[in-house]
Design a protein around this motif. Structure first.
Motif: not given
Length: 447
Positions: A284-291, A300-319
């Motif tokens: 599998r391929i996992t991608v991270t990096s400020d998503l 969505a069109a990339a052969p990615v299997d999972s996403y790791g999400v950090g900064t944007s999530l814990v700050t409400g992604s702009g809200a």
């Protein structure tokens, strides 16, 4: 620090503002402190361009209410700093919330002016809860709302919450919990795993590779320790060389590789092609990096299997806040009857009166409106769904809303609520709330 029940966590009684206790003191002096009152938490509007919000934090709030007590340490602090007088200190010493709490189930979607949480008690009891209620609901609902958008963008691909290092340590636990409620598969936060039974995941950072003399040494150590099903981080030096080395060491059973930098879209295609050419079609391929939700959608069109999400999530992604307010909407009059009260200031008006709410559904089970009734339940056309749940009666917590069970219940509620939304709710384009809020036998909604 004085602690109470629950993982050695502190009492919550001073997670509040100074003026709430001075209001209490003045109300005790006037004799109005014991009037029965109804306070409601709601958002006048959604963050700009958002189509819906997600209720988060209710379970944490209920857990905290059980620890909202004033012990010797808290009372000594208030006395030493002359925050309130002796009469008020005596009242606080005996405080234990004895009212009713009801509202939207955690994980439920909300819209402008939805009666998200109601507290019915004396003015004294409800007044001092204001800041605590809002701090929990505003933070967790902001995170849950952002997480829901990310899950929508990810489709069937799992998302891993990994933002703990980007926020306060307790906020990190709350954010992990809120993300899972909105559909995240797992978290990197071990404390969240302990408290709420959430699945935790993680393998290694770049420092592990840099610790060793060569990347090969690092990979061999990780595979020897964790097994070939582990995920290897392959972008410390040269991605192609790292992937080849990872396959050489772990073989076709290599669990996954992680990409954390560069052009993730191009790299994902290149790595997938390379893995397949080497016979590792199941790696599998996992991608991270400020998503964020937009970056996830772009992959969505990339052969990615999972996403790791950090900064944007814990700050409400702009809200970073849900901008909820907590207002007195009804109180006991001199004759013992309840009267509706409301603030009427320009741009901050509210609708008085105790609320009930239904989600109006069409014949296909798709939501068409949020119906809010004042003092009475809105009339159902037969298949509408009641939204108000009872969480606490007479200060006694109803079962099933807190702890691990509460997280599981909220996760199921969110999935079910999203399933009944119109298709526009799952698009990231800016727009008005996906369904309108309509009042039933009441004054018009505020501007």
């Amino acid at each position: 620090m004085t602690t109470a029940s629950g993982w050695g966590q502190p009492r919550t009684s001073l997670f509040t503002d100074h003026y709430e206790l001075t209001m209490l003191q003045a109300a005790l002096h006037s004799g109005a402190a014991h009037r029965r009152s109804v306070f409601e938490a709601f958002a006048r509007r959604l963050p700009d361009g958002r189509r819906y919000g997600v209720v988060g934090g209710t379970g944490r709030l209920l857990e905290g209410l059980e620890r909202f007590r004033f012990g010797a340490q808290e009372l000594d602090f208030l006395a030493r700093n002359a925050v309130v007088n002796d009469e008020t200190l005596a009242w606080l010493a005996d405080f234990k919330f004895s009212g009713n709490v009801y509202g939207y189930a955690e994980g439920e979607l909300y819209f402008p002016n939805s009666p998200i949480l109601s507290i019915e008690s004396t003015f004294a009891e409800a007044c001092i809860l204001e800041t605590y209620v809002l701090s929990v609901l505003n933070h967790d609902s902001a995170i849950a709302s952002a997480a829901s958008r990310m899950i929508t963008a990810a489709g069937s691909r799992p998302c891993i919450e990994m933002g703990s290092r980007r926020t306060h340590e307790e906020s990190a636990v709350a954010a992990s919990r809120a993300a899972v409620i909105a559909g995240f598969h797992s978290t990197s936060n071990l404390e969240c795993g302990l408290r709420y039974g959430v699945l935790t995941q993680g393998t290694a950072a770049h420092s592990f590779t840099l610790l060793h003399n060569t990347e090969e040494d690092a990979f061999r150590a990780q595979v020897a320790s964790m097994g070939s099903g582990t995920t290897l981080l392959v972008d410390t030096y040269d991605v192609e060389a790292a992937v080849r080395k990872a396959v050489e060491i772990a073989g076709p059973s290599l669990g996954g590789v992680r990409l954390d930098s560069g052009d993730l879209l191009a790299q994902a295609h290149e790595v997938r092609a390379l893995l397949d050419s080497l016979g590792n079609v199941n790696t599998r391929i996992t991608v991270t990096s400020d998503l964020d939700e937009f970056a996830i959608a772009a992959l969505a069109a990339a052969p990615v299997d999972s996403y790791g999400v950090g900064t944007s999530l814990v700050t409400g992604s702009g809200a970073p806040t849900a901008s909820m307010v907590y207002k007195l909407v009804s109180r006991e009059g001199d004759d013992g009857e309840f009267v509706s009260v409301a603030k009427s200031a320009k741009n901050k008006a509210s609708v008085g009166g105790k609320k009930q709410a239904l989600r109006r559904l069409n014949a296909r089970g798709i939501a068409t409106a949020e119906l809010v009734g004042i003092g009475t339940m809105p009339e159902s056309d037969g298949n509408d769904r009641p939204l108000i749940q009872e969480f606490m009666a007479g200060g006694v917590l109803a079962p099933g809303w807190t702890g691990r069970e509460g997280v599981e219940r909220a996760t199921e509620r969110h999935a079910a609520s999203m399933a009944e939304m119109p298709g526009a709710a799952r698009r990231l384009q800016r727009g008005e709330p996906v369904i309108p809020t309509e009042y039933f036998q009441a004054a018009a909604a505020p501007n």
